[in-house]
Write an enzyme that holds these catalytic residues in place. Sequence first.
Site, PDB file in Angstrom:
ATOM      1  N   LYS A 152     -13.674  -3.131  20.682  1.00  0.00           N
ATOM      2  CA  LYS A 152     -13.247  -4.511  20.948  1.00  0.00           C
ATOM      3  C   LYS A 152     -13.711  -5.447  19.830  1.00  0.00           C
ATOM      4  CE  LYS A 152     -11.452  -2.562  23.408  1.00  0.00           C
ATOM      5  NZ  LYS A 152     -11.447  -1.182  23.958  1.00  0.00           N
ATOM      6  N   GLY A 211      -2.600   7.399  22.251  1.00  0.00           N
ATOM      7  CA  GLY A 211      -3.187   7.019  23.534  1.00  0.00           C
ATOM      8  C   GLY A 211      -3.924   5.698  23.359  1.00  0.00           C
ATOM      9  N   GLY A 256      -5.941   5.510  19.955  1.00  0.00           N
ATOM     10  CA  GLY A 256      -5.037   5.463  18.805  1.00  0.00           C
ATOM     11  C   GLY A 256      -4.336   4.125  18.678  1.00  0.00           C
ATOM     12  N   GLU A 299      -5.036   1.088  20.146  1.00  0.00           N
ATOM     13  CA  GLU A 299      -5.921  -0.076  19.926  1.00  0.00           C
ATOM     14  C   GLU A 299      -6.375  -0.118  18.465  1.00  0.00           C
ATOM     15  OE1 GLU A 299      -9.227  -0.093  22.662  1.00  0.00           O
ATOM     16  OE2 GLU A 299      -7.994  -0.658  24.382  1.00  0.00           O
ATOM     17  N   GLY A 359      -7.499  12.765  22.430  1.00  0.00           N
ATOM     18  CA  GLY A 359      -8.007  12.962  23.786  1.00  0.00           C
ATOM     19  C   GLY A 359      -9.494  13.247  23.798  1.00  0.00           C
ATOM     20  N   HIS A 412       1.716 -24.927  36.078  1.00  0.00           N
ATOM     21  CA  HIS A 412       2.676 -24.933  34.982  1.00  0.00           C
ATOM     22  C   HIS A 412       2.065 -25.579  33.755  1.00  0.00           C
ATOM     23  CE1 HIS A 412       6.492 -25.141  32.912  1.00  0.00           C
ATOM     24  NE2 HIS A 412       6.279 -26.429  32.681  1.00  0.00           N
TER      25      HIS A 412
HETATM   26  C1  LIG Z   1     -13.254   4.246  21.517  1.00  0.00           C
HETATM   27  C2  LIG Z   1     -13.345   4.065  23.011  1.00  0.00           C
HETATM   28  C3  LIG Z   1     -13.014   2.851  23.564  1.00  0.00           C
HETATM   29  C4  LIG Z   1     -13.107   2.663  24.931  1.00  0.00           C
HETATM   30  N1  LIG Z   1     -12.765   1.446  25.436  1.00  0.00           N
HETATM   31  C5  LIG Z   1     -12.852   1.236  26.753  1.00  0.00           C
HETATM   32  C6  LIG Z   1     -12.557  -0.043  27.285  1.00  0.00           C
HETATM   33  O1  LIG Z   1     -12.219  -0.986  26.567  1.00  0.00           O
HETATM   34  N2  LIG Z   1     -12.665  -0.220  28.629  1.00  0.00           N
HETATM   35  C7  LIG Z   1     -13.023   0.808  29.464  1.00  0.00           C
HETATM   36  O2  LIG Z   1     -13.088   0.597  30.682  1.00  0.00           O
HETATM   37  N3  LIG Z   1     -13.327   2.039  28.979  1.00  0.00           N
HETATM   38  C8  LIG Z   1     -13.250   2.264  27.651  1.00  0.00           C
HETATM   39  N4  LIG Z   1     -13.589   3.477  27.146  1.00  0.00           N
HETATM   40  C9  LIG Z   1     -14.020   4.538  28.087  1.00  0.00           C
HETATM   41  C10 LIG Z   1     -15.503   4.368  28.478  1.00  0.00           C
HETATM   42  O3  LIG Z   1     -16.276   4.172  27.309  1.00  0.00           O
HETATM   43  C11 LIG Z   1     -15.971   5.620  29.217  1.00  0.00           C
HETATM   44  O4  LIG Z   1     -15.167   5.805  30.366  1.00  0.00           O
HETATM   45  C12 LIG Z   1     -17.430   5.517  29.668  1.00  0.00           C
HETATM   46  O5  LIG Z   1     -18.252   5.122  28.606  1.00  0.00           O
HETATM   47  C13 LIG Z   1     -17.907   6.884  30.202  1.00  0.00           C
HETATM   48  O6  LIG Z   1     -19.270   6.834  30.548  1.00  0.00           O
HETATM   49  P1  LIG Z   1     -20.052   8.155  30.970  1.00  0.00           P
HETATM   50  O7  LIG Z   1     -21.347   7.741  31.560  1.00  0.00           O
HETATM   51  O8  LIG Z   1     -19.174   9.037  31.772  1.00  0.00           O
HETATM   52  O9  LIG Z   1     -20.316   8.950  29.623  1.00  0.00           O
HETATM   53  P2  LIG Z   1     -21.297   8.687  28.367  1.00  0.00           P
HETATM   54  O10 LIG Z   1     -21.602   7.261  28.161  1.00  0.00           O
HETATM   55  O11 LIG Z   1     -20.660   9.464  27.263  1.00  0.00           O
HETATM   56  O12 LIG Z   1     -22.658   9.420  28.773  1.00  0.00           O
HETATM   57  C14 LIG Z   1     -22.829  10.810  28.771  1.00  0.00           C
HETATM   58  C15 LIG Z   1     -24.255  11.139  28.355  1.00  0.00           C
HETATM   59  O13 LIG Z   1     -24.518  12.512  28.670  1.00  0.00           O
HETATM   60  C16 LIG Z   1     -25.374  13.062  27.685  1.00  0.00           C
HETATM   61  N5  LIG Z   1     -25.263  14.535  27.778  1.00  0.00           N
HETATM   62  C17 LIG Z   1     -24.123  15.270  27.671  1.00  0.00           C
HETATM   63  N6  LIG Z   1     -24.406  16.583  27.889  1.00  0.00           N
HETATM   64  C18 LIG Z   1     -25.739  16.659  28.141  1.00  0.00           C
HETATM   65  C19 LIG Z   1     -26.616  17.749  28.454  1.00  0.00           C
HETATM   66  N7  LIG Z   1     -26.189  18.998  28.574  1.00  0.00           N
HETATM   67  N8  LIG Z   1     -27.927  17.476  28.647  1.00  0.00           N
HETATM   68  C20 LIG Z   1     -28.394  16.205  28.543  1.00  0.00           C
HETATM   69  N9  LIG Z   1     -27.601  15.145  28.258  1.00  0.00           N
HETATM   70  C21 LIG Z   1     -26.288  15.369  28.064  1.00  0.00           C
HETATM   71  C22 LIG Z   1     -24.877  12.430  26.398  1.00  0.00           C
HETATM   72  O14 LIG Z   1     -25.875  12.441  25.393  1.00  0.00           O
HETATM   73  C23 LIG Z   1     -24.508  10.995  26.857  1.00  0.00           C
HETATM   74  O15 LIG Z   1     -25.585  10.101  26.663  1.00  0.00           O
HETATM   75  C24 LIG Z   1     -13.538   3.715  25.777  1.00  0.00           C
HETATM   76  C25 LIG Z   1     -13.899   4.948  25.222  1.00  0.00           C
HETATM   77  C26 LIG Z   1     -13.805   5.123  23.856  1.00  0.00           C
HETATM   78  C27 LIG Z   1     -14.205   6.447  23.273  1.00  0.00           C
HETATM   79  N1  LIG Z   2      -9.015   0.111  26.872  1.00  0.00           N
HETATM   80  C1  LIG Z   2      -9.532   1.202  27.434  1.00  0.00           C
HETATM   81  O1  LIG Z   2      -9.853   1.253  28.621  1.00  0.00           O
HETATM   82  C2  LIG Z   2      -9.762   2.415  26.601  1.00  0.00           C
HETATM   83  C3  LIG Z   2      -9.726   2.347  25.211  1.00  0.00           C
HETATM   84  C4  LIG Z   2      -9.934   3.497  24.475  1.00  0.00           C
HETATM   85  C5  LIG Z   2     -10.195   4.688  25.138  1.00  0.00           C
HETATM   86  N2  LIG Z   2     -10.227   4.727  26.485  1.00  0.00           N
HETATM   87  C6  LIG Z   2     -10.471   6.000  27.199  1.00  0.00           C
HETATM   88  O2  LIG Z   2     -10.666   7.050  26.289  1.00  0.00           O
HETATM   89  C7  LIG Z   2      -9.880   8.172  26.667  1.00  0.00           C
HETATM   90  C8  LIG Z   2      -9.477   8.961  25.436  1.00  0.00           C
HETATM   91  O3  LIG Z   2      -8.555   8.214  24.637  1.00  0.00           O
HETATM   92  P1  LIG Z   2      -7.583   8.923  23.593  1.00  0.00           P
HETATM   93  O4  LIG Z   2      -6.682   7.866  23.061  1.00  0.00           O
HETATM   94  O5  LIG Z   2      -8.358   9.779  22.655  1.00  0.00           O
HETATM   95  O6  LIG Z   2      -6.817   9.989  24.496  1.00  0.00           O
HETATM   96  P2  LIG Z   2      -5.468   9.927  25.325  1.00  0.00           P
HETATM   97  O7  LIG Z   2      -5.480  11.148  26.153  1.00  0.00           O
HETATM   98  O8  LIG Z   2      -5.295   8.601  25.968  1.00  0.00           O
HETATM   99  O9  LIG Z   2      -4.296  10.055  24.224  1.00  0.00           O
HETATM  100  C9  LIG Z   2      -4.208  11.149  23.374  1.00  0.00           C
HETATM  101  C10 LIG Z   2      -2.862  11.129  22.670  1.00  0.00           C
HETATM  102  O10 LIG Z   2      -2.907  12.106  21.631  1.00  0.00           O
HETATM  103  C11 LIG Z   2      -1.696  12.821  21.617  1.00  0.00           C
HETATM  104  N3  LIG Z   2      -1.994  14.135  21.025  1.00  0.00           N
HETATM  105  C12 LIG Z   2      -2.788  15.102  21.524  1.00  0.00           C
HETATM  106  N4  LIG Z   2      -2.873  16.143  20.659  1.00  0.00           N
HETATM  107  C13 LIG Z   2      -2.116  15.808  19.585  1.00  0.00           C
HETATM  108  C14 LIG Z   2      -1.818  16.458  18.345  1.00  0.00           C
HETATM  109  N5  LIG Z   2      -2.330  17.643  18.049  1.00  0.00           N
HETATM  110  N6  LIG Z   2      -0.999  15.828  17.477  1.00  0.00           N
HETATM  111  C15 LIG Z   2      -0.484  14.614  17.778  1.00  0.00           C
HETATM  112  N7  LIG Z   2      -0.736  13.946  18.918  1.00  0.00           N
HETATM  113  C16 LIG Z   2      -1.547  14.533  19.800  1.00  0.00           C
HETATM  114  C17 LIG Z   2      -1.256  12.870  23.066  1.00  0.00           C
HETATM  115  O11 LIG Z   2       0.152  13.059  23.160  1.00  0.00           O
HETATM  116  C18 LIG Z   2      -1.692  11.486  23.581  1.00  0.00           C
HETATM  117  O12 LIG Z   2      -0.677  10.518  23.411  1.00  0.00           O
HETATM  118  C19 LIG Z   2      -8.706   7.576  27.433  1.00  0.00           C
HETATM  119  O13 LIG Z   2      -8.286   8.455  28.452  1.00  0.00           O
HETATM  120  C20 LIG Z   2      -9.232   6.306  28.008  1.00  0.00           C
HETATM  121  O14 LIG Z   2      -9.606   6.504  29.354  1.00  0.00           O
HETATM  122  C21 LIG Z   2     -10.012   3.618  27.232  1.00  0.00           C
END
Ligand SMILES: Cc1cc2nc3c(=O)[nH]c(=O)nc-3n(C[C@H](O)[C@H](O)[C@H](O)COP(=O)(O)OP(=O)(O)OC[C@H]3O[C@@H](n4cnc5c(N)ncnc54)[C@H](O)[C@@H]3O)c2cc1C
Ligand SMILES: NC(=O)c1ccc[n+]([C@@H]2O[C@H](COP(=O)([O-])OP(=O)(O)OC[C@H]3O[C@@H](n4cnc5c(N)ncnc54)[C@H](O)[C@@H]3O)[C@@H](O)[C@H]2O)c1
Length: 469
Positions: free
Chosen positions: A52, A180, A183, A185, A265, A435
Amino acid sequence: MAGHQCDVAIIGAGTAGLAAERAARSEGAKTLLIDEHFAGTVCATVGCMPSKLLIAAAGAAHASRRASVFGVKTGEIHVDGRAVMQRLRAERDKFVQGTLQGIADLSDGICIKSKARFTGPTQLELANGEHVQARTIVIATGAYPLVPKPFQDLGDLALTNRSLFEIEDLPRSLAVIGGGAIGLEIAQAMARLGVETVLFDRGNALGGVETHDIQQSLAAAMRAEFTLHLGVDVSAVRRGDKAQITWSGDSEGSREFDKVLVATGRPPWLGDLGLAKSGLDLDDHRTPCFDRTTMQCGDSPVFMAGDANADAPVLHEASHEGAIAGRNAATFPKVAPATRQPAFSLMFTDPPLAVLGTTTGQDVIMGGADYSNQGRAKVEARAQGLVRLYAAKPNGRLIGAELFCPGADHMAHLLVLAIKSGETAASLLEMPFYHPTLEEGLKPALRAICKASTKALPNEQDTGDPSGA
Ligand SMILES: Cc1cc2nc3c(=O)[nH]c(=O)nc-3n(C[C@H](O)[C@H](O)[C@H](O)COP(=O)(O)OP(=O)(O)OC[C@H]3O[C@@H](n4cnc5c(N)ncnc54)[C@H](O)[C@@H]3O)c2cc1C
Ligand SMILES: NC(=O)c1ccc[n+]([C@@H]2O[C@H](COP(=O)([O-])OP(=O)(O)OC[C@H]3O[C@@H](n4cnc5c(N)ncnc54)[C@H](O)[C@@H]3O)[C@@H](O)[C@H]2O)c1
C-alpha cells in the site's frame, strides 16, 4: 534436551498466530508461541503495508501527472525511485516495529524462536533440538510465494513479495507474472511510477473475477496503463543482467526485462511441518481438513488459522480465524462454532475491485450500475467502472456485490453491513443518499433489483437519476 509443556502451542507468529495466542491466553491457557524468525507479520513486512505504501507513492505520481485535467500545471514529473523505496521502507519499518513491540510485550517464556514440526498429534520437535508437549496445537504458518520452474533460474532478477520491497531503486522495465491481487496492485503502481511494465497471466480472469463485464472493465482500465498479455504460457531465461521473457498462446513474443515479479500465487506453508506425524486427515492439496466455524481439524486437538489453510487469505480473516482457533484450542475438547463473516476481498487497484458475499446461485437477482457517467466520479475526472449487486428472490435481500469503480473500497463496507443486517434493495433506497457522492451511483443497481423483486421501490421515492441531479 529441553522440553516445554503448555496448554496451547501456536506455530507461527503472524497475524493469525498472534491473535490465536491472545485468545488462548485470555481463556486462561498457558501458551507457547513458536516462530522461526519473529521478524514481524507478513502483512507488515512484505505484504499489505509495503504494497500500500508503493501504491500511495504511485497515486501521488498519477495525481500530479493528470492534474492538468483540472487546469493545474505541475510541469514535468520526475519520480526518484530511490526516494520512493526509502520512504516505503522507513514507513514500513514503523509498522513492523509496532508488531515487534507487541511480541516483546508478551510475558517471558511465551516465545520460542525456532522452527517446529510434528512428531505426534500434540508433540512438536523444534529445530533447536527442544521438544514441546502441548494439550492442543494451532497451525498458523502462513503461505509462501510460489516460483514456478522457469523463473527459478533467474536468480536475483526474479522478485517475489519477499524481495520486491528491498530493491534500492525502481527498475526501468518489469515483467509481472500473474494477474491476481499482487500482480495487479504492483503492476499498476509500477507503471504509474514510470516503470515500463508488462503483465502476463496464463488465464483470462484478472483478479479472479468471473463476471464478464466487470472482467472487461478491469482489463480495459489496466490496459490503459500497462501492457497485458492474457491466456499465455510464459518462459524465462537469464541473459546477463536481463531476463528474457518469451510467451505464446493468445499472443506471442519475446523481450528482455530488468526484473521479473513472480506473483503466481501463495500456497499454504505446510511442507516442513511433518504433517504425516500429526495424524490429521489431509485433503488433495495435502492440507489438513478443518471446520471453518471452529477452525478445528476433524475432532483432533489441532486447529488452523490464517493463510496456512488457504480458505480466505486476507488479513481480517487471518485475525478472526486466529481468535476462533485460539479460543477453541484453549477450551478443547469443548469447542464452539463462531459465526463467519460474509466473504469480503478488496484489491487496491485504481479503481479498486471489491467482491463480497455470494454472487451466484439460483434465485439471484442482479442489478447493475455504470460509473462512466456518475456525477461525483465525473467531478473528479475518474468516471469509469461498473457495479453488480446481487439479491435473493423474492424480496431483493442483498446477498453479494462486485464493484469495480471509484470508492469501491469504502462502499464495499456499507454493502457488507447491509448484507449482514439483511437489508433489501428497497430498504437501502429508503436510506438518505447525500449528493453528490459515489454512493449515489449504487441507486440504479438497487432500483433494478427492486423492479425484479416483490419488494418494490416505495412510491414516495424519486426514480430520476441525472448525474448532476
Ligand atoms: C504483497 C501482499 C499484499 C497483501 N495485501 C493485503 C491487503 O491489502 N489486505 C489484506 O487483507 N490482505 C493482504 N495480504 C494478505 C495478508 O497479508 C495475509 O492474509 C496475512 O498476512 C496472513 O497472515 P498469517 O498469520 O496467516 O501468516 P504470516 O503473517 O505469514 O505468519 C506466518 C508465520 O509462521 C511462521 N512459520 C511458518 N512455518 C513455521 C514453522 N514450521 N515453525 C515456526 N514458525 C513457522 C513464519 O515465520 C511466519 O512468521 C497481502 C499479502 C501479500 C503477500
Ligand atoms: N488487497 C489484498 O487483499 C491483497 C493484495 C495482495 C495479495 N493478497 C493475497 O495474496 C494472495 C496471493 O496473491 P497472488 O496475486 O500471488 O495470487 P493469486 O492466486 O491471486 O493470483 C495468481 C495469478 O497468477 C496466475 N498464474 C499462476 N501461475 C502462472 C504462470 N506459471 N504463468 C502465468 N500466470 C500464472 C494465475 O492465473 C492467477 O491469475 C491472494 O490470494 C490474496 O489473498 C491480497
